[in-house]
Design an enzyme around this catalytic site. Structure first.
Site, PDB file in Angstrom:
ATOM      1  N   ALA A   1       0.860  -1.180   0.000  1.00  0.00           N
ATOM      2  CA  ALA A   1       0.000   0.000   0.000  1.00  0.00           C
ATOM      3  C   ALA A   1       0.897   1.230   0.000  1.00  0.00           C
ATOM      4  CB  ALA A   1      -0.869  -0.011   1.249  1.00  0.00           C
TER       5      ALA A   1
ATOM      6  N   GLY B   1       0.556  -5.147   0.700  1.00  0.00           N
ATOM      7  CA  GLY B   1      -0.622  -5.135  -0.178  1.00  0.00           C
ATOM      8  C   GLY B   1      -0.324  -5.720  -1.543  1.00  0.00           C
TER       9      GLY B   1
ATOM     10  N   GLU C   1      -0.763  -9.276  -1.175  1.00  0.00           N
ATOM     11  CA  GLU C   1      -2.206  -9.508  -0.993  1.00  0.00           C
ATOM     12  C   GLU C   1      -2.933  -9.470  -2.342  1.00  0.00           C
ATOM     13  OE1 GLU C   1      -3.406  -7.962   3.364  1.00  0.00           O
ATOM     14  OE2 GLU C   1      -2.310  -6.465   2.175  1.00  0.00           O
TER      15      GLU C   1
ATOM     16  N   GLU D   1       4.220  -5.795   6.991  1.00  0.00           N
ATOM     17  CA  GLU D   1       3.425  -4.764   7.682  1.00  0.00           C
ATOM     18  C   GLU D   1       3.780  -4.661   9.172  1.00  0.00           C
ATOM     19  OE1 GLU D   1       0.782  -5.941   4.189  1.00  0.00           O
ATOM     20  OE2 GLU D   1       2.312  -6.849   5.455  1.00  0.00           O
TER      21      GLU D   1
HETATM   22  N1  T1G Z   1       4.701   3.409   0.027  1.00  0.00           N
HETATM   23  C1  T1G Z   1       5.200   4.629  -0.297  1.00  0.00           C
HETATM   24  N2  T1G Z   1       6.520   4.870  -0.619  1.00  0.00           N
HETATM   25  C2  T1G Z   1       7.328   3.813  -0.610  1.00  0.00           C
HETATM   26  C3  T1G Z   1       6.879   2.506  -0.275  1.00  0.00           C
HETATM   27  C4  T1G Z   1       5.489   2.327   0.049  1.00  0.00           C
HETATM   28  N3  T1G Z   1       4.981   1.134   0.363  1.00  0.00           N
HETATM   29  N4  T1G Z   1       7.942   1.675  -0.339  1.00  0.00           N
HETATM   30  C5  T1G Z   1       8.999   2.420  -0.706  1.00  0.00           C
HETATM   31  N5  T1G Z   1       8.643   3.701  -0.878  1.00  0.00           N
HETATM   32  C6  T1G Z   1       9.507   4.823  -1.296  1.00  0.00           C
HETATM   33  C7  T1G Z   1      10.619   5.124  -0.284  1.00  0.00           C
HETATM   34  O1  T1G Z   1      10.185   5.995   0.703  1.00  0.00           O
HETATM   35  C8  T1G Z   1      11.684   5.750  -1.185  1.00  0.00           C
HETATM   36  O2  T1G Z   1      11.322   7.082  -1.413  1.00  0.00           O
HETATM   37  C9  T1G Z   1      11.528   4.987  -2.488  1.00  0.00           C
HETATM   38  O3  T1G Z   1      10.210   4.416  -2.461  1.00  0.00           O
HETATM   39  C10 T1G Z   1      12.508   3.879  -2.659  1.00  0.00           C
HETATM   40  O4  T1G Z   1      12.461   3.063  -1.500  1.00  0.00           O
HETATM   41  C11 T1G Z   1      -2.902  -2.995   3.302  1.00  0.00           C
HETATM   42  C12 T1G Z   1      -1.066  -1.832   5.112  1.00  0.00           C
HETATM   43  C13 T1G Z   1      10.370  -2.025  -1.677  1.00  0.00           C
HETATM   44  C14 T1G Z   1      12.173  -3.236  -0.533  1.00  0.00           C
HETATM   45  O5  T1G Z   1       6.450  -2.250   4.021  1.00  0.00           O
HETATM   46  O6  T1G Z   1      10.631  -2.286   2.038  1.00  0.00           O
HETATM   47  O7  T1G Z   1       0.860  -2.814   2.321  1.00  0.00           O
HETATM   48  O8  T1G Z   1      13.251   8.195  -0.348  1.00  0.00           O
HETATM   49  O9  T1G Z   1      14.815   3.546  -0.723  1.00  0.00           O
HETATM   50  O10 T1G Z   1      16.073   0.128  -0.843  1.00  0.00           O
HETATM   51  O11 T1G Z   1      -1.664  -4.784   4.062  1.00  0.00           O
HETATM   52  O12 T1G Z   1      11.222   0.311  -0.112  1.00  0.00           O
HETATM   53  O13 T1G Z   1      13.225   7.835  -2.807  1.00  0.00           O
HETATM   54  O14 T1G Z   1      11.648   9.452  -1.737  1.00  0.00           O
HETATM   55  O15 T1G Z   1      13.422   1.714   0.363  1.00  0.00           O
HETATM   56  O16 T1G Z   1      15.272  -0.442  -3.170  1.00  0.00           O
HETATM   57  C15 T1G Z   1       3.934  -2.763   3.114  1.00  0.00           C
HETATM   58  C16 T1G Z   1       8.166  -0.969   2.087  1.00  0.00           C
HETATM   59  C17 T1G Z   1       3.233  -1.457   3.155  1.00  0.00           C
HETATM   60  C18 T1G Z   1       7.489  -2.269   1.899  1.00  0.00           C
HETATM   61  C19 T1G Z   1      12.679  -1.203  -1.916  1.00  0.00           C
HETATM   62  N6  T1G Z   1       5.122  -2.645   2.309  1.00  0.00           N
HETATM   63  N7  T1G Z   1       9.237  -0.735   1.153  1.00  0.00           N
HETATM   64  O17 T1G Z   1      13.831  -0.936  -1.190  1.00  0.00           O
HETATM   65  O18 T1G Z   1      14.281   1.457  -2.001  1.00  0.00           O
HETATM   66  S1  T1G Z   1       1.860  -1.518   4.266  1.00  0.00           S
HETATM   67  C20 T1G Z   1       6.309  -2.388   2.836  1.00  0.00           C
HETATM   68  C21 T1G Z   1      10.409  -1.400   1.229  1.00  0.00           C
HETATM   69  C22 T1G Z   1       0.684  -2.444   3.422  1.00  0.00           C
HETATM   70  C23 T1G Z   1      -1.510  -3.571   3.407  1.00  0.00           C
HETATM   71  C24 T1G Z   1      -0.549  -2.795   4.217  1.00  0.00           C
HETATM   72  C25 T1G Z   1      11.487  -0.980   0.288  1.00  0.00           C
HETATM   73  C26 T1G Z   1      11.638  -1.878  -0.965  1.00  0.00           C
HETATM   74  P1  T1G Z   1      12.407   8.188  -1.591  1.00  0.00           P
HETATM   75  P2  T1G Z   1      13.807   2.453  -0.871  1.00  0.00           P
HETATM   76  P3  T1G Z   1      14.980   0.038  -1.836  1.00  0.00           P
END
Ligand code: T1G
Length: 679
Positions: free
Chosen positions: A62, A101, A104, A124
């Site tokens: 998400a 998500g 999911e 999450e």
């Molecule tokens: N939403 C918004 N921005 C995100 C994002 C996300 N989910 N994931 C990464 N970014 C932005 C981050 O801030 C950065 O921005 C850029 O992308 C590159 O990220 C309903 C509630 C995918 C493994 O927890 O683990 O789904 O600094 O530097 O090292 O159940 O990002 O460039 O401006 O980390 O290559 C669940 C989170 C969400 C995964 C890539 N998902 N992301 O790593 O790049 S909750 C996560 C990561 C959810 C549902 C629920 C990593 C990555 P900027 P980065 P990276």
């Protein structure tokens, strides 16, 4: 141009999301997916659907930036339910990371194919949440409760091959064949009578998984998650999948999700997520600043720090030349590196072959000239300025022009070291934390003349070796250690007010810190810098050392320790301290746990404010990142500056005044304006 596009390949509709950088499932993506599914449903020429993503990754979850804002439809659960309800088979074609998500969505699809390099997970819980779009109910139905529980409670992604083994992925495909393979797979299943619907499956749910199973999991797998609220909620949601019909389980999931989303821990952990990413941004560096090549690293000193630092580069594939003055010390250093690798291999972190590859990249030497061809040289020698200056003078004469010289000093002035070289623009501090091959934090110390390219190179390199790097200016103790000393002073002051060492430590361990200042002192050794001959019972430490209470190494210090190094309060220490309190004419005080904690942590926040005021840290969230990754500050409180924001800076200011501290003008000003450190 919509972020979601479609094209037809025969009777297969290929739906592609292109929402850089990580295809987060923001509103536009959700709306695009819903629209594509409507197209598929209404067009008879379409017999199947493939969902895939452009760019470096499948949906990474998400859009976290939307959290806390008023929701705009369609919601993710609605989109996933639509996909799952499709009469036409839907195939998820996964590359990069299918996370949160994103997984999911894939679980809502009837089939999942993936390239071998892909990773799949529900992280999450690391954001203080749980999968809120059906993941806690669909994943157990697809892979079983035993496989799903650790994935959801711990949040660590798994490689595609492992996902295939547990039935989460139906087929592994070649990296460069994903879209075609998706279409081919879709064409292959079009003819099937029925397609697997995750929410309707019961074949994988193990029967008879009762209280004992979940208790046992809590006992064996969740100890290290103490203090975090989300892991238990994750367990409850997965248990619902084992015991309830899908629709009831989803209700339970929503209820638990809602509570976590509005809680303080998730807010803090989302702050930590973005703080770690913000830390890599360096102010005042032009975007086109080049990153210098680092193909060989030299390290001076094969002691605990030097050896740990070397392992970071060896593990990242970078050859290291390790210098020591004596053969014996060099041999000892090299054998400790090998032992550390073998211990990690025994825990499955490396294969035996990888251990040999890492050791093969290491060149031990007694000749400083062997460092001449290094692109970066890091000194980890004795913490003394004269020694440091001598080392930098010699290195500057030997190491090739254009190479970077770095100091692993924990406190000393890097500008002074740079000044003895002819390349001050290629000098900076790289402050690793012990054990350097384990601790994630790296303080990059920006000296007055450090060139932008050198800084940018250090930041890029830190990512390559798996560190979270934070830029600090040159000041005594940089960010972390500088804030540690007012806390230590407050702790010592409370002893003189009759507060017991264990009351001080417990106030921090209750708060979620791994240990308090007096436990740390016992671990490091109370005789660090203690001079037996000169000792004359002037301080509590003197007396303890004179009584051979020098810490864990003598089985007693501020605490008594049993053979398992478990600590217990000491009546002897209590008597020693009471003597000092009486001699100082102090009236013993008694403070609540909260007051003791505030007396320890508010001065740290105050010092953090001074660091920001002086520009020694780029932003408050950097300070939070330092303390969480270098000093065990509990991430679910967001770090010292975020924690202070949550308490209210006016409360911190009043507390500091009542404890007799001078308040930083920067902090006082922010408090007066009702402002926060973290915007
Ligand atoms: N939403 C918004 N921005 C995100 C994002 C996300 N989910 N994931 C990464 N970014 C932005 C981050 O801030 C950065 O921005 C850029 O992308 C590159 O990220 C309903 C509630 C995918 C493994 O927890 O683990 O789904 O600094 O530097 O090292 O159940 O990002 O460039 O401006 O980390 O290559 C669940 C989170 C969400 C995964 C890539 N998902 N992301 O790593 O790049 S909750 C996560 C990561 C959810 C549902 C629920 C990593 C990555 P900027 P980065 P990276």
């Amino acid at each position: 141009m919509s972020v979601v596009t479609t094209r037809q390949d025969g009777d297969v509709l290929v739906v592609t999301s292109n929402n850089p950088p990580v295809n987060a499932l923001g509103q536009a993506v959700r709306a695009g997916l819903a629209e594509a599914m409507a197209t598929a449903a209404s067009d008879d020429s379409i017999k199947a659907v493939v969902i895939t993503c452009e760019g470096r990754t499948f949906f990474a979850g998400a859009d976290i930036t939307e959290f806390g804002k008023p929701p705009v439809g369609p919601s993710l659960p609605e989109v996933i339910d639509t996909i799952e309800a499709s009469k036409k088979p839907v195939v998820a074609a996964i590359h990069g990371t299918a996370l949160g998500g994103g997984l999911e969505v894939a679980l809502g699809c009837h089939y999942r194919i993936a390239v071998a390099s892909a990773k799949l997970g529900l992280p999450e819980v690391k954001l203080g949440l749980l999968p809120g779009a059906g993941g806690t109910q669909r994943l157990p139905r697809v892979v079983g409760v035993e496989a799903a529980l650790p994935m959801i409670v711990k949040g660590d992604p798994i490689p595609a091959a492992a996902a295939e083994r547990i039935g989460l992925v139906d087929k592994l495909v070649a990296d460069d064949q994903l879209a075609e393979s998706g279409v081919a797979f879709a064409k292959h299943v079009i003819g099937s009578d029925s397609h697997p619907v995750s929410s309707a499956r019961a074949d994988k749910i193990e029967s008879g998984l009762g209280e004992e199973f979940f208790d046992n999991f809590r006992e064996t797998e969740m100890r290290r998650l103490k203090g975090f609220e989300a892991p238990e909620a994750c367990l409850q949601a997965v248990r619902a999948a084992a015991e309830m019909p899908f629709s009831d389980g989803v209700k339970k999931e929503r209820e638990l999700f809602g509570k976590l989303m509005t809680g303080t821990q998730s807010r803090a952990l989302r702050h930590v997520f973005f703080a770690e990413r913000a830390a890599s941004k360096i102010d005042g560096i032009p975007a086109d600043t080049p990153v210098l090549p680092i193909n060989r690293v030299g390290i001076l000193g094969a002691g605990t720090m030097g050896g740990g630092i070397a392992m970071n580069f060896l593990s990242a594939g970078i050859p290291v030349t390790l210098l020591e003055r004596e053969q014996e010390a060099l041999d000892r250093g090299v054998s400790i590196i090998r032992k550390n690798y073998e211990r990690s291999a025994a825990r499955g972190k490396f294969t035996a072959e990888q251990v040999e590859q890492c050791m093969g990249r290491l060149t031990p030497t007694l000749e400083m000239e062997d460092l001449a061809d290094s692109d970066l040289v890091i000194e980890a020698v004795f913490e003394n300025m004269d020694v440091k200056k001598e080392v930098f003078t010699k290195l500057d004469a030997i190491v090739k022009p254009g190479a970077i010289l770095a100091s692993n000093t924990s406190y000393l002035n890097v500008d002074e070291m740079a000044a003895v070289t002819t390349r001050p623009d290629h000098v900076l501090g790289l402050h690793f934390f012990s054990p350097a091959n384990v601790m994630r934090l790296l303080e990059i110390v920006r000296a007055a003349k450090t060139a932008p390219a050198v800084l940018k190179t250090a930041m890029a390199l830190s990512k390559k070796i798996g560190k979270v790097a934070v830029v600090s200016g040159v000041c005594h103790g940089f960010i972390g250690n500088r804030m540690l000393s007012p806390r230590q002073q407050a702790a010592n002051a409370m002893l003189m007010q009759g507060i017991k060492p264990w009351e001080v430590d417990n106030s921090l361990t209750d708060f979620g810190m791994p240990m308090g200042p007096f436990q740390m002192a016992d671990l490091a050794g109370l005789d660090l810098g203690w001079n037996r001959e000169a000792s004359n019972s002037e301080t509590i430490r003197d007396v303890l050392c004179e009584r051979d209470r020098r810490g864990q190494k003598t089985g007693k210090g501020f605490y008594d320790y049993d053979e398992n190094r478990r600590r217990t309060p000491s009546a002897e220490v209590e008597e020693v301290i009471a003597g000092f309190v009486a001699k100082a004419g102090e009236t013993p005080q008694s403070y609540s746990v909260e007051e003791i904690r505030n007396r320890l942590l508010f001065p740290m926040v105050n010092e953090g404010a001074k660091i920001l005021e002086e520009g020694m840290a780029q932003r408050a969230s950097d300070i939070d990142t330092v303390w969480i990754n270098g000093y065990g500050w509990p991430a679910y409180t967001g770090g010292p500056m975020f924690w202070a924001d949550m308490i209210g800076l006016d409360v911190v200011v009043e507390g500091l005044k009542s404890f007799g501290h001078e308040v930083s003008p920067y902090l006082a000003d922010k408090a007066a304006k009702g402002d926060r450190f973290n915007g």
